[in-house]
Design an enzyme around this catalytic site. Structure first.
Site, mmCIF file in Angstrom:
data_model
loop_
_atom_site.group_PDB
_atom_site.id
_atom_site.type_symbol
_atom_site.label_atom_id
_atom_site.label_comp_id
_atom_site.label_asym_id
_atom_site.label_seq_id
_atom_site.Cartn_x
_atom_site.Cartn_y
_atom_site.Cartn_z
ATOM 1 N N GLU A 81 -26.778 14.073 -1.514
ATOM 2 C CA GLU A 81 -28.172 14.176 -1.082
ATOM 3 C C GLU A 81 -29.065 13.159 -1.787
ATOM 4 O O GLU A 81 -30.138 12.804 -1.284
ATOM 5 C CB GLU A 81 -28.702 15.587 -1.294
ATOM 6 C CG GLU A 81 -28.842 16.017 -2.742
ATOM 7 C CD GLU A 81 -29.319 17.471 -2.852
ATOM 8 O OE1 GLU A 81 -30.458 17.756 -2.449
ATOM 9 O OE2 GLU A 81 -28.522 18.304 -3.339
ATOM 10 N N GLU A 87 -7.829 1.497 -13.146
ATOM 11 C CA GLU A 87 -7.216 2.694 -12.572
ATOM 12 C C GLU A 87 -6.011 3.139 -13.390
ATOM 13 O O GLU A 87 -5.876 4.324 -13.734
ATOM 14 C CB GLU A 87 -6.807 2.430 -11.122
ATOM 15 C CG GLU A 87 -7.989 2.319 -10.167
ATOM 16 C CD GLU A 87 -7.599 1.799 -8.801
ATOM 17 O OE1 GLU A 87 -8.372 1.999 -7.850
ATOM 18 O OE2 GLU A 87 -6.517 1.172 -8.672
ATOM 19 N N CYS A 129 0.819 -1.212 0.000
ATOM 20 C CA CYS A 129 0.000 0.000 0.000
ATOM 21 C C CYS A 129 0.852 1.262 0.000
ATOM 22 O O CYS A 129 0.634 2.159 -0.804
ATOM 23 C CB CYS A 129 -0.926 -0.002 1.213
ATOM 24 S SG CYS A 129 -1.974 1.468 1.303
ATOM 25 N N HIS A 151 -27.928 20.238 0.725
ATOM 26 C CA HIS A 151 -28.102 20.749 -0.639
ATOM 27 C C HIS A 151 -27.259 22.006 -0.862
ATOM 28 O O HIS A 151 -27.124 22.833 0.031
ATOM 29 C CB HIS A 151 -29.579 21.089 -0.872
ATOM 30 C CG HIS A 151 -29.883 21.575 -2.254
ATOM 31 N ND1 HIS A 151 -29.941 20.726 -3.338
ATOM 32 C CD2 HIS A 151 -30.117 22.827 -2.718
ATOM 33 C CE1 HIS A 151 -30.219 21.447 -4.413
ATOM 34 N NE2 HIS A 151 -30.322 22.730 -4.057
ATOM 35 N N TYR A 167 -9.780 -3.657 -10.810
ATOM 36 C CA TYR A 167 -9.623 -2.259 -10.395
ATOM 37 C C TYR A 167 -8.236 -1.716 -10.712
ATOM 38 O O TYR A 167 -8.092 -0.549 -11.097
ATOM 39 C CB TYR A 167 -9.961 -2.095 -8.911
ATOM 40 C CG TYR A 167 -8.953 -2.687 -7.949
ATOM 41 C CD1 TYR A 167 -7.948 -1.904 -7.410
ATOM 42 C CD2 TYR A 167 -9.034 -4.015 -7.542
ATOM 43 C CE1 TYR A 167 -7.030 -2.424 -6.524
ATOM 44 C CE2 TYR A 167 -8.124 -4.549 -6.659
ATOM 45 C CZ TYR A 167 -7.115 -3.757 -6.152
ATOM 46 O OH TYR A 167 -6.205 -4.284 -5.271
ATOM 47 N N LYS A 172 -0.229 5.204 -6.107
ATOM 48 C CA LYS A 172 -1.210 5.132 -7.198
ATOM 49 C C LYS A 172 -2.189 6.289 -7.114
ATOM 50 O O LYS A 172 -2.532 6.898 -8.138
ATOM 51 C CB LYS A 172 -1.957 3.804 -7.138
ATOM 52 C CG LYS A 172 -3.058 3.663 -8.181
ATOM 53 C CD LYS A 172 -3.905 2.427 -7.906
ATOM 54 C CE LYS A 172 -4.662 2.555 -6.610
ATOM 55 N NZ LYS A 172 -5.403 1.317 -6.247
ATOM 56 N N CYS A 224 -1.610 1.557 -3.044
ATOM 57 C CA CYS A 224 -2.646 2.574 -2.836
ATOM 58 C C CYS A 224 -2.123 4.001 -2.820
ATOM 59 O O CYS A 224 -2.666 4.879 -3.501
ATOM 60 C CB CYS A 224 -3.374 2.327 -1.518
ATOM 61 S SG CYS A 224 -3.525 0.614 -1.022
#
Length: 461
Positions: free
Chosen positions: A443, A183, A43, A438, A179, A51, A48
């Site tokens: 939302e 990515e 990682c 909002h 993934y 990346k 992670c």
């Protein structure tokens, strides 16, 4: 455990191993940790963290283009690969140093070499040849990119090498549809590289909700990535002028300057000597463990990607913490692997927690689906075509929300809060009772009122 050199010896200083080592030492155990590469694990060093820095960098081109709609003119914008790489590597060095310091400050002895089993309580350090003994041993060696056994397979890089390219390639062909493949496809495309993704299936991101898969598949193409499906690499050959040719089993070929394999990751167990001590593994080499991360040998445990349960950094950390509590904290603790949220840092990114629609139907039978696809407010003046998808999967009988799936900007940030609700077993009515913030994209999670009914199911969903 005085008859041993250490109460605990950890093999692998990635996220899970580091957490387990530190917590065990803080509970009074004599702990050593061996790492053959760099402290920090996949990682921090080549996963992670670096990346996501590349993802940030690749998104600027689109941001500059969108800025025109907001009155900004960005003149003479240019990109320098070496500047980015130097900055990323400097941050990786800093983080690795912090991991090392935290281990040392916790009283953990750090051994910068590879450790393999000699017997059930003895490990050999390969560089020095020294042997050490431990009452408990924790295997936290993580995973490694899968290779491809085809002619010229050695001409391709993996995610490990992608962070160390001397120059940015003019074009790249990536094998895979998970993934990591998606990515990196958008990382390279965003940095101006002509990018082609070759995937053996029909839609990328196998294992995710089908609506998310279809959405990201189309967004990849909008982003400029050429996507070839139902195809596999058969051969990679060198061409003229430093080019490479990738032959596919559909009869096509693709010419490029770089080839990348992102077809999955394998548990990093080869050569550890597990067979010598009787630690059981599955057909992929993953170490078999129980709910408490205990292997087939009572005093040997394993956490993280090497067990191939849920291959995520936070999961490895929680497994490592649970191990320390169980073995040295006198509190049996098993990490609950259900409803763990995850993110995919595509552009737009994905956030997901709980069951997909398909799995929910298989598990619970009747379910209700609420979903919406819309153009985020930011994209309107920015003249960007990218859409956002939000989806709730709800059990029909008790209205419990068992899955939340989001594809769009800030999805990974939003899903963390949604994961709390899913983990807590909240209902659709409780989602609805929350007042919307909002104007935000989030939302929509509390304003979806109308059930979606699949055409093939009619009104009897």
């Amino acid at each position: 455990m005085a008859e041993y050199d250490y109460d605990l010896f950890v093999i692998g200083a990635g996220s899970g191993g580091v957490r387990a080592a530190r917590m065990s030492a803080q509970k009074g155990a004599r702990v050593a940790i061996a790492e053959e590469y760099r402290v920090g694990g996949t990682c921090v060093i080549r996963g992670c963290v670096p990346k996501k820095f590349l993802v940030y960098a690749s998104a600027y081109a689109k941001s500059f283009d969108m800025a025109k709609g907001y009155g900004w003119t960005v003149k003479d914008a240019s990109f320098d690969w070496s500047t980015l790489c130097d900055a990323v590597h400097a941050e990786v060095d800093r983080l690795s140093g912090i991991y090392w310091k935290n281990l040392s400050n916790s009283g953990v002895e750090i051994i910068p070499e590879r450790a393999v089993f000699e017997d059930a309580h003895t490990l050999r350090l390969e560089k020095s040849g020294k042997t050490v003994t431990a009452g408990h041993i924790l295997i936290a060696t993580g995973g490694t990119p899968s290779g491809l056994d085809i002619p010229g397979g050695d001409l391709a890089i993996t995610s490990n090498e992608a962070f160390h390219l001397d120059t940015l390639p003019e074009s790249i062909v990536i094998a895979g549809g998970g993934y990591i493949a998606c990515e990196f496809a958008q990382i390279f495309a965003g940095l101006g590289v002509k990018t082609c993704l070759v995937y053996r299936g029909d839609t990328v991101l196998r294992g995710f909700d089908d609506d998310i898969r279809a959405h990201i598949h189309e967004e990849l193409k909008k982003f400029g990535v050429r996507v070839i499906t139902h195809a596999n690499f058969t051969k990679i050959t060198k061409g003229d002028g430093g080019t490479k040719r990738v032959d596919l089993d559909n009869g096509e070929h693709v010419d490029c300057t770089e080839v990348m394999l992102a077809i999955g990751r394998d548990p990093h167990t080869k050569g550890l000597g597990l067979d010598t001590v009787g630690v059981e593994t599955d057909d992929k080499g993953a170490i078999k463990v129980d709910a408490y991360s205990q292997t087939s040998i009572d005093h040997i445990y394993a956490v993280g990607d090497v067990t191939n349960r849920i291959n995520l950094t936070p999961v490895a950390i929680r497994e490592g913490a649970a191990f320390a509590e169980t073995v040295f904290g006198d509190t049996a603790m098993a990490f609950d692997h259900s409803d763990v949220a995850s993110a995919v840092f595509t552009q737009p990114p994905v956030g997901s927690v709980g069951l997909s629609e398909h799995d929910a139907r298989q598990t619970h039978g009747k379910i209700d689906i609420y979903k919406t696809v819309f153009r985020p407010m930011k994209n309107i003046l920015g003249n960007a075509d990218s859409r956002m998808l939000m989806k709730l999967v709800v059990k029909a009988d008790d209205q419990c929300v068992v899955g939340v799936h989001i594809a769009g900007d800030d999805a990974p940030e939003i899903i963390q809060s949604a994961a709390i609700a899913v983990k807590a077993g909240l209902t659709k009515a409780q989602f609805d009772a929350a007042c919307a913030v909002h104007p935000t994209v989030a939302e929509e999670l509390v304003t979806m009122k109308d059930k979606w009914v699949p055409p093939e199911l009619g009104s009897g969903s």
